[in-house]
Design a protein around this motif. Structure first.
Motif, PDB file in Angstrom:
ATOM      1  N   ASP A  11       0.849  -1.182   0.000  1.00  0.00           N
ATOM      2  CA  ASP A  11       0.000   0.000   0.000  1.00  0.00           C
ATOM      3  C   ASP A  11       0.893   1.243   0.000  1.00  0.00           C
ATOM      4  OD1 ASP A  11       0.870   0.401   2.670  1.00  0.00           O
ATOM      5  OD2 ASP A  11      -0.852  -0.672   3.465  1.00  0.00           O
ATOM      6  N   ALA A  12       0.252   2.401  -0.122  1.00  0.00           N
ATOM      7  CA  ALA A  12       1.006   3.649  -0.239  1.00  0.00           C
ATOM      8  C   ALA A  12       1.812   3.937   1.024  1.00  0.00           C
ATOM      9  CB  ALA A  12       0.060   4.807  -0.541  1.00  0.00           C
ATOM     10  N   ASP A  13       1.269   3.615   2.191  1.00  0.00           N
ATOM     11  CA  ASP A  13       2.004   3.875   3.429  1.00  0.00           C
ATOM     12  C   ASP A  13       3.294   3.068   3.476  1.00  0.00           C
ATOM     13  OD1 ASP A  13       0.111   5.667   4.324  1.00  0.00           O
ATOM     14  OD2 ASP A  13      -1.003   4.186   5.502  1.00  0.00           O
ATOM     15  N   ALA A  14       3.227   1.808   3.036  1.00  0.00           N
ATOM     16  CA  ALA A  14       4.424   0.968   3.019  1.00  0.00           C
ATOM     17  C   ALA A  14       5.443   1.508   2.019  1.00  0.00           C
ATOM     18  CB  ALA A  14       4.047  -0.473   2.681  1.00  0.00           C
ATOM     19  N   ALA A  15       4.956   2.001   0.885  1.00  0.00           N
ATOM     20  CA  ALA A  15       5.864   2.566  -0.113  1.00  0.00           C
ATOM     21  C   ALA A  15       6.564   3.795   0.430  1.00  0.00           C
ATOM     22  CB  ALA A  15       5.084   2.919  -1.376  1.00  0.00           C
ATOM     23  N   LEU A  16       5.822   4.674   1.128  1.00  0.00           N
ATOM     24  CA  LEU A  16       6.429   5.877   1.689  1.00  0.00           C
ATOM     25  C   LEU A  16       7.425   5.544   2.791  1.00  0.00           C
ATOM     26  CD1 LEU A  16       3.448   8.390   1.887  1.00  0.00           C
ATOM     27  CD2 LEU A  16       5.413   8.469   0.356  1.00  0.00           C
ATOM     28  N   ALA A  17       7.121   4.509   3.573  1.00  0.00           N
ATOM     29  CA  ALA A  17       8.050   4.104   4.630  1.00  0.00           C
ATOM     30  C   ALA A  17       9.372   3.644   4.040  1.00  0.00           C
ATOM     31  CB  ALA A  17       7.430   3.000   5.478  1.00  0.00           C
ATOM     32  N   ALA A  18       9.297   2.973   2.891  1.00  0.00           N
ATOM     33  CA  ALA A  18      10.515   2.498   2.233  1.00  0.00           C
ATOM     34  C   ALA A  18      11.238   3.612   1.498  1.00  0.00           C
ATOM     35  CB  ALA A  18      10.170   1.370   1.263  1.00  0.00           C
ATOM     36  N   ALA A  19      10.531   4.710   1.225  1.00  0.00           N
ATOM     37  CA  ALA A  19      11.099   5.786   0.414  1.00  0.00           C
ATOM     38  C   ALA A  19      12.147   6.604   1.132  1.00  0.00           C
ATOM     39  CB  ALA A  19       9.981   6.711  -0.085  1.00  0.00           C
ATOM     40  N   VAL A  20      12.365   6.349   2.413  1.00  0.00           N
ATOM     41  CA  VAL A  20      13.386   7.107   3.150  1.00  0.00           C
ATOM     42  C   VAL A  20      14.786   6.569   2.874  1.00  0.00           C
ATOM     43  CG1 VAL A  20      11.772   7.736   4.967  1.00  0.00           C
ATOM     44  CG2 VAL A  20      13.115   5.632   5.205  1.00  0.00           C
ATOM     45  N   ALA A  21      14.884   5.398   2.264  1.00  0.00           N
ATOM     46  CA  ALA A  21      16.199   4.814   1.991  1.00  0.00           C
ATOM     47  C   ALA A  21      16.937   5.656   0.954  1.00  0.00           C
ATOM     48  CB  ALA A  21      16.046   3.377   1.489  1.00  0.00           C
ATOM     49  N   PRO A  22      18.219   5.941   1.180  1.00  0.00           N
ATOM     50  CA  PRO A  22      18.990   6.718   0.184  1.00  0.00           C
ATOM     51  C   PRO A  22      19.054   5.972  -1.151  1.00  0.00           C
ATOM     52  CG  PRO A  22      20.180   6.528   2.277  1.00  0.00           C
ATOM     53  CD  PRO A  22      19.027   5.590   2.364  1.00  0.00           C
ATOM     54  N   GLY A  23      18.967   6.726  -2.242  1.00  0.00           N
ATOM     55  CA  GLY A  23      19.085   6.120  -3.563  1.00  0.00           C
ATOM     56  C   GLY A  23      17.919   5.232  -3.942  1.00  0.00           C
ATOM     57  N   MET A  24      16.728   5.519  -3.399  1.00  0.00           N
ATOM     58  CA  MET A  24      15.548   4.714  -3.669  1.00  0.00           C
ATOM     59  C   MET A  24      14.852   5.155  -4.951  1.00  0.00           C
ATOM     60  SD  MET A  24      11.975   4.643  -3.623  1.00  0.00           S
ATOM     61  CE  MET A  24      11.790   6.307  -3.027  1.00  0.00           C
ATOM     62  N   LYS A  25      14.325   4.190  -5.692  1.00  0.00           N
ATOM     63  CA  LYS A  25      13.467   4.465  -6.837  1.00  0.00           C
ATOM     64  C   LYS A  25      12.244   3.567  -6.747  1.00  0.00           C
ATOM     65  CE  LYS A  25      15.861   7.328  -9.581  1.00  0.00           C
ATOM     66  NZ  LYS A  25      15.342   8.602 -10.131  1.00  0.00           N
ATOM     67  N   TYR A  26      11.077   4.126  -7.087  1.00  0.00           N
ATOM     68  CA  TYR A  26       9.884   3.298  -7.206  1.00  0.00           C
ATOM     69  C   TYR A  26       9.937   2.524  -8.525  1.00  0.00           C
ATOM     70  CZ  TYR A  26       7.778   6.003  -3.389  1.00  0.00           C
ATOM     71  OH  TYR A  26       7.510   6.598  -2.182  1.00  0.00           O
ATOM     72  N   LEU A  27       9.469   1.289  -8.486  1.00  0.00           N
ATOM     73  CA  LEU A  27       9.449   0.431  -9.670  1.00  0.00           C
ATOM     74  C   LEU A  27       8.014   0.090 -10.033  1.00  0.00           C
ATOM     75  CD1 LEU A  27      11.022  -1.395 -11.726  1.00  0.00           C
ATOM     76  CD2 LEU A  27      10.772  -3.234 -10.034  1.00  0.00           C
ATOM     77  N   GLY A  28       7.597   0.486 -11.251  1.00  0.00           N
ATOM     78  CA  GLY A  28       6.305   0.075 -11.781  1.00  0.00           C
ATOM     79  C   GLY A  28       6.516  -1.099 -12.712  1.00  0.00           C
ATOM     80  N   GLY A  29       6.201  -0.891 -13.979  1.00  0.00           N
ATOM     81  CA  GLY A  29       6.427  -1.967 -14.945  1.00  0.00           C
ATOM     82  C   GLY A  29       7.894  -2.171 -15.273  1.00  0.00           C
TER      83      GLY A  29
END
Length: 324
Positions: A11-29
């Motif tokens: 869910d979005a909350d879990a994604a935001l929690a992971a987004a604090v990691a340095p050098g993070m990118k979200y992965l879609g397709g």
């Protein structure tokens, strides 16, 4: 490809929690990001897979069509409501890539894909978008397929998305969530012109996540077209594209929507042309005047001046077809 960590978010909350990691990118397709990782252009330390976030294609109480960020391009193009209410959106998606890529690519990923400028994709060359301050060799080099509108001395790259052009024409709104809360961003303001910060493609903050796109109920959009000009039909990206919608009554333009692709660092909403056309006769001469009004601010480089004529012709031809 450099080693990286991989996480999934339900869910979005879990994604935001992971987004604090340095050098993070979200992965879609991953149809763009993974390619750039292979080239060494993108080197994320962590990928956060957001394709499992809940979402679909739904009508809202206000009559908008809400499209989840993880909706696949193939599903969006095939949706009956999209084909009937916003045919140019479906046409843009179908012109954008192969069926295999459409089956994988997501709505948010399509909007967030990065330029295909050859200098950006070649890590042996300088590029302000990839390495700020290194220069823009495209200005004096190979720029035949690059921008004629809104570019700067720092970057002449073009945005590659077809879907974004159609969404810009129809007043779409991008919904996001970030560490500072939720935002609703007009699609026309979501992407940036390069200015002196060409490495910033959008107005998203660090870690901000696209969760949905909404299309408002727009009667003029039911009569719309997306036209894409390429050097070859097998090529994926536009030299020039036009998303157009037109409402004519008694030979007079009551409403019009126009956006251009392949000409700028962002989808280009042709507001001057629209203003010129509203209340004008729906004739070829009026369409030509509107196109000229929009393209008067074009600043082509030595090898891409042909795009001005091409864009003018495509605008006029598309509007004429919508009147037939």
């Amino acid at each position: 490809m450099r080693p990286f960590a991989y996480e999934t978010a339900g869910d979005a909350d879990a994604a935001l929690a992971a987004a604090v990691a340095p050098g993070m990118k979200y992965l879609g397709g991953g149809t763009n990001l993974v390619d750039l990782m292979r080239l060494g252009v993108e080197t994320p330390a962590t990928l956060v897979d957001v394709t499992r976030l809940p979402g679909g294609i739904d009508d809202t109480d206000a009559g908008d069509l809400r499209i989840g960020a993880a909706v696949r391009n193939s599903d969006l193009a095939a949706d009956r409501r999209v084909r009937e209410r916003y045919p140019a959106v479906a046409q843009a998606l179908l012109s954008g890539a192969s069926g295999q890529i459409r089956n994988r690519a997501t709505t948010a990923g399509n909007l967030l894909q990065r330029t295909r400028c050859a200098y950006f994709q070649d890590v042996t060359k300088p590029c302000n978008k990839r390495e700020p301050g290194s220069g823009c060799p495209a200005r004096e080099g190979d720029h035949r397929n690059l921008a004629i509108l809104g570019h700067s001395e720092h970057c002449v790259a073009t945005h590659p998305s077809d879907l974004a052009v159609a969404l810009a024409a129809f007043d779409a709104v991008v919904h996001t969530i970030g560490h500072d809360g939720a935002r609703a961003i007009a699609l026309r303001d979501f992407h940036r012109l390069p200015g002196d910060e060409p490495w910033r493609d959008t107005v998203l903050a660090d870690g901000e996540l696209v969760v949905a796109v909404e299309l408002p109920p727009l009667p003029v959009a039911t009569r719309s077209r997306y036209v894409k000009v390429r050097e070859r039909a097998s090529f994926e990206f536009a030299l020039v594209s036009v998303a157009a919608a037109l409402d004519v009554a008694d030979g007079v333009v009551r409403d019009v929507r126009l956006a251009l692709g392949g000409v700028a660092h962002k989808p280009w909403r042709a507001e001057r042309a629209e203003a010129e056309l509203r209340g004008a006769p729906a004739t070829a001469a009026a369409f030509e005047r509107a196109a000229d009004a929009e393209l008067a601010r074009a600043e082509p480089l030595d090898d891409n001046a042909y795009k001005v004529t091409l864009a003018r012709n495509v605008i006029v031809a598309t509007l004429e077809e919508l009147t037939s």
